[in-house]
Design an enzyme around this catalytic site. Structure first.
Site, short mmCIF file in Angstrom:
data_model
loop_
_atom_site.label_atom_id
_atom_site.label_comp_id
_atom_site.label_asym_id
_atom_site.label_seq_id
_atom_site.Cartn_x
_atom_site.Cartn_y
_atom_site.Cartn_z
N CYS A 1 -22.33 45.03 17.84
CA CYS A 1 -23.57 45.72 17.45
C CYS A 1 -24.13 46.55 18.59
CB CYS A 1 -24.57 44.68 16.99
SG CYS A 1 -23.89 43.70 15.65
N GLU A 2 -23.41 47.55 18.98
CA GLU A 2 -23.80 48.48 20.05
C GLU A 2 -23.17 49.82 19.72
OE1 GLU A 2 -25.36 47.79 23.09
OE2 GLU A 2 -25.36 45.60 22.98
N TYR B 1 -7.41 46.01 34.09
CA TYR B 1 -8.84 46.07 33.80
C TYR B 1 -9.10 46.00 32.29
CZ TYR B 1 -8.50 47.54 38.63
OH TYR B 1 -8.17 47.59 39.97
N GLU C 1 -2.78 47.32 48.30
CA GLU C 1 -3.44 46.48 47.28
C GLU C 1 -3.37 47.16 45.92
OE1 GLU C 1 -7.41 46.35 48.85
OE2 GLU C 1 -6.86 45.14 50.58
N PRO C 2 -2.20 47.47 45.42
CA PRO C 2 -2.13 48.14 44.12
C PRO C 2 -2.46 47.19 42.98
CG PRO C 2 0.08 47.57 44.84
CD PRO C 2 -0.85 47.17 45.97
N ARG D 1 -3.72 48.72 39.28
CA ARG D 1 -3.45 49.49 38.08
C ARG D 1 -2.02 50.02 38.03
NH1 ARG D 1 -7.86 52.27 35.54
NH2 ARG D 1 -8.92 52.15 37.56
N1 LLP Z 1 -8.50 47.05 46.61
C1 LLP Z 1 -9.83 47.06 46.48
C2 LLP Z 1 -10.65 46.71 47.63
C3 LLP Z 1 -10.40 47.41 45.23
O1 LLP Z 1 -11.73 47.45 45.12
C4 LLP Z 1 -9.57 47.75 44.15
C5 LLP Z 1 -10.14 48.11 42.85
C6 LLP Z 1 -8.18 47.70 44.33
C7 LLP Z 1 -7.67 47.36 45.58
C8 LLP Z 1 -7.21 48.02 43.24
O2 LLP Z 1 -7.30 49.34 42.85
P1 LLP Z 1 -6.21 49.95 41.83
O3 LLP Z 1 -4.89 50.01 42.56
O4 LLP Z 1 -6.15 49.08 40.65
O5 LLP Z 1 -6.76 51.29 41.51
N2 LLP Z 1 -12.69 48.50 36.33
C9 LLP Z 1 -12.26 49.84 36.70
C10 LLP Z 1 -11.50 49.84 38.00
C11 LLP Z 1 -12.27 49.22 39.15
C12 LLP Z 1 -11.44 49.15 40.40
C13 LLP Z 1 -12.10 48.28 41.41
N3 LLP Z 1 -11.40 48.14 42.64
C14 LLP Z 1 -11.44 50.44 35.56
O6 LLP Z 1 -11.31 49.81 34.52
O7 LLP Z 1 -10.97 51.58 35.68
#
Ligand code: LLP
Length: 423
Positions: A348-349, A377, A277-278, A280
């Site tokens: 305004c923060e 994100y 589940e990539p 980022r």
């Molecule tokens: N699978 C699940 C169950 C997740 O909760 C997430 C991310 C992913 C996959 C994807 O993860 P990635 O490959 O993108 O690392 N808003 C935060 C990141 C929150 C991630 C939440 N879950 C930020 O801006 O860094």
């Protein structure tokens, strides 16, 4: 690796100069590179070539339907966490059988929608959720394909706010009761127990926590099989980190090939379908946020550049003290001096600050700047605080581009609000 670079002194998105796009669409705006999205997807998918894998792009990281459609064409599936994300993924042409549904709080209505769509797998996070899913599935005369998301109690070593695999986090089913919940699930008529799922966090830049978590779940798969469960899928979540620092010597996070090696060593003997589940890793460096300097000001010796984008457009620095490289769209002349400046937004923060004491080349009002690594994100966490319109999104592919989400008008922004006649 991405396709945003200076050419003839101007930052380009692939073949298009960003000052031209800014002139056309106005600032702030998000800009994605199709070539970068394609490249990141294939680097990741190719790392598992020859194995039975499903790369389910994590929709929460960048959910624009145009981006999802582009990835769908490459064969990507989707990891969704809400009925809304499921709707987007289906609308983008991602078939149900390539969709996994994660998240701790799926409602019965969302479960029913996903069952109708014939999704590949529900990643179930509690016994209560399992009971609800069983009821919904039985009421529809179907069986829900289920993996239990187990909590391996592994610290991911990333930012506290995006770490999910420790035993006191809200995510997953405790390791100590996992086998019991599997046994319970196997007795439920509406549940087809078919997988194991784990996800330990995001922006993970060290392979060791992946290694620990994946060996634990691989051992669990063997135990569960010994107990008679037909485990056919192993979902290893997302979480692989990306480089946010392009201008200094910070070592880059592991390459997907090295990540694949860890999986090869820990799970390849199990002979099952691997799901990833990539988010980022695919979207992060495929997007930037472009903004314009509105004013410069000085308060008691402290210098500020005030931009026309705010924390409502890019909330990561305010939420996680996240670092984004910020570079001028016009390439600074060679040898030009730099100075320390705070880069802030108009909201305004006090937390509406993108960088503190950042070493920057000279900026003046009207200059364009780009926040790098803003594809994941970024836009998805945007909001309309201070009644600031959501920043539009643009997709560039070589020398063509399209607005894939336009800036709403003020009328559109308040169109869902009603004033009752008794006010
Ligand atoms: N699978 C699940 C169950 C997740 O909760 C997430 C991310 C992913 C996959 C994807 O993860 P990635 O490959 O993108 O690392 N808003 C935060 C990141 C929150 C991630 C939440 N879950 C930020 O801006 O860094």
């Amino acid at each position: 690796m991405h396709h945003f670079e200076y050419r003839d002194g101007v930052l380009h998105a692939e073949d298009i100069p960003l000052d031209r796009l800014a002139g056309e669409i106005g600032t702030p705006f998000y800009c994605y590179s199709a070539a970068t999205l394609r490249r990141h997807y294939s680097v990741f998918a190719d790392a598992f070539k020859g194995q039975d894998t499903l790369v389910a792009f994590s929709v929460k990281s960048l959910s624009n339907v145009a981006v999802l459609s582009l990835l769908a064409k490459l064969g990507a599936g989707a990891d969704v966490v809400s009925g809304g994300e499921l709707f987007r993924a289906l609308r983008a042409g991602i078939p149900g059988e390539k969709i996994v549904f994660s998240g701790v709080g799926k409602t019965r209505a969302e479960m029913a929608d996903a069952l109708k769509a014939g999704i590949c797998q529900f990643n179930v996070e509690s016994e209560a959720e399992l009971i609800a899913l069983d009821e919904v599935a039985r009421s529809m005369n179907v069986r829900a394909p289920v993996a239990l998301r187990v909590n391996p109690d592994v610290a991911a070593g990333s930012h506290d706010k995006i770490s999910t695999g420790r035993k006191t986090d809200k995510f997953g089913i405790s390791w100590s009761i996992a086998a019991d919940v599997y046994a319970r699930a196997a007795t439920m008529e509406g549940i087809d127990v078919s997988g194991v799922d784990v996800h330990i966090g995001s922006q993970i830049t060290d392979l060791a926590p992946f290694g620990s978590a994946f060996s634990k779940v691989a051992a669990l798969v063997s135990t569960l099989r010994d107990q008679g469960h037909d485990i056919r899928r192993l979902d290893l979540g997302g979480g692989l980190g990306v480089p946010y620092h392009h201008q200094d010597a910070t070592p880059p996070p592991p390459h997907p090939l090295d990540y694949a090696k860890v999986i090869h060593e820990t799970a390849s003997h199990l002979d099952l379908q691997l799901i990833f589940e990539p988010g980022r890793m695919i979207a992060g460096n495929a997007g930037i946020l472009v903004a314009r300097v509105t004013y410069l000001k000085e308060n008691e010796g402290r210098h500020f550049a005030i931009l026309d984008c705010g924390m409502n457009d890019l909330i990561r620095p305010a939420l996680y003290d996240a670092w984004h490289d910020i570079i001028p769209v016009t390439e600074p002349a060679e040898g030009v001096g730099t100075s320390l400046i705070d880069i802030v937004g108009p909201v305004c923060e006090s937390t509406d600050r993108f960088a503190r004491n950042r070493d920057m080349p000279p900026l003046k009002p009207g200059d364009l700047v780009a926040f790098l690594t803003a594809g994941a994100y970024g836009a998805v966490q945007g909001n309309e605080y201070n009644t600031r319109p959501l920043a539009p999104e643009l997709l560039v592919d070589g020398d063509r581009h399209a607005i894939i989400r336009r800036r709403p008008t003020y009328d559109e922004m308040i169109a869902r609000e009603d004033v009752p006649d008794w006010v």
